[in-house]
Scaffold this motif. Structure first.
Motif, PDB file in Angstrom:
ATOM      1  N   LYS A 113      21.556 -21.424  22.539  1.00  0.00           N
ATOM      2  CA  LYS A 113      21.774 -22.496  23.510  1.00  0.00           C
ATOM      3  C   LYS A 113      22.887 -23.435  23.027  1.00  0.00           C
ATOM      4  N   VAL A 114      22.834 -23.836  21.751  1.00  0.00           N
ATOM      5  CA  VAL A 114      23.875 -24.691  21.176  1.00  0.00           C
ATOM      6  C   VAL A 114      25.220 -23.970  21.192  1.00  0.00           C
ATOM      7  N   PHE A 115      25.224 -22.712  20.816  1.00  0.00           N
ATOM      8  CA  PHE A 115      26.424 -21.870  20.811  1.00  0.00           C
ATOM      9  C   PHE A 115      27.100 -21.883  22.179  1.00  0.00           C
TER      10      PHE A 115
ATOM     11  N   ASP B 260      33.914 -27.804  14.088  1.00  0.00           N
ATOM     12  CA  ASP B 260      32.710 -27.389  14.818  1.00  0.00           C
ATOM     13  C   ASP B 260      31.540 -28.320  14.543  1.00  0.00           C
ATOM     14  N   PHE B 261      31.338 -28.721  13.299  1.00  0.00           N
ATOM     15  CA  PHE B 261      30.165 -29.527  12.979  1.00  0.00           C
ATOM     16  C   PHE B 261      30.225 -30.931  13.548  1.00  0.00           C
ATOM     17  N   LYS B 262      31.420 -31.427  13.832  1.00  0.00           N
ATOM     18  CA  LYS B 262      31.520 -32.729  14.504  1.00  0.00           C
ATOM     19  C   LYS B 262      30.950 -32.651  15.924  1.00  0.00           C
TER      20      LYS B 262
ATOM     21  N   ALA C 205      27.172 -18.790  13.947  1.00  0.00           N
ATOM     22  CA  ALA C 205      26.671 -19.114  12.606  1.00  0.00           C
ATOM     23  C   ALA C 205      26.566 -20.630  12.421  1.00  0.00           C
ATOM     24  N   ASP C 206      27.540 -21.371  12.919  1.00  0.00           N
ATOM     25  CA  ASP C 206      27.495 -22.837  12.827  1.00  0.00           C
ATOM     26  C   ASP C 206      26.354 -23.398  13.668  1.00  0.00           C
ATOM     27  N   ALA C 207      26.148 -22.837  14.839  1.00  0.00           N
ATOM     28  CA  ALA C 207      25.040 -23.271  15.695  1.00  0.00           C
ATOM     29  C   ALA C 207      23.701 -23.020  15.004  1.00  0.00           C
TER      30      ALA C 207
END
Length: 62
Positions: free
Chosen positions: A18-20, A49-51, A28-30
């Motif tokens: 969902k975040v992706f 991405d993390f921001k 992977a970050d999601a």
């Protein structure tokens, strides 16, 4: 169960998808952002991405 004969092996997978999809970040970050909500901050080179994600992260890799 996701569909007939298909199951997610990890409880974090569906929220990460969902975040992706919503944040346009790497899967992977999601996934890491979802896992980090369990009091596990992320150490990353990928500030961009993390921001976008609602999680604690650090880019202090020195």
């Amino acid at each position: 169960m996701l569909a007939e004969n298909v199951e997610a092996e990890e409880s974090h997978a569906l929220p990460a998808f969902k975040v992706f999809a919503e944040k346009n970040v790497d899967f992977a970050d999601a996934l890491l952002s979802i896992k980090s909500k369990e009091n596990m901050p992320v150490l990353t080179w990928d500030k961009k991405d993390f921001k976008k994600l609602d999680c604690e992260f650090s880019d202090d890799l020195v």
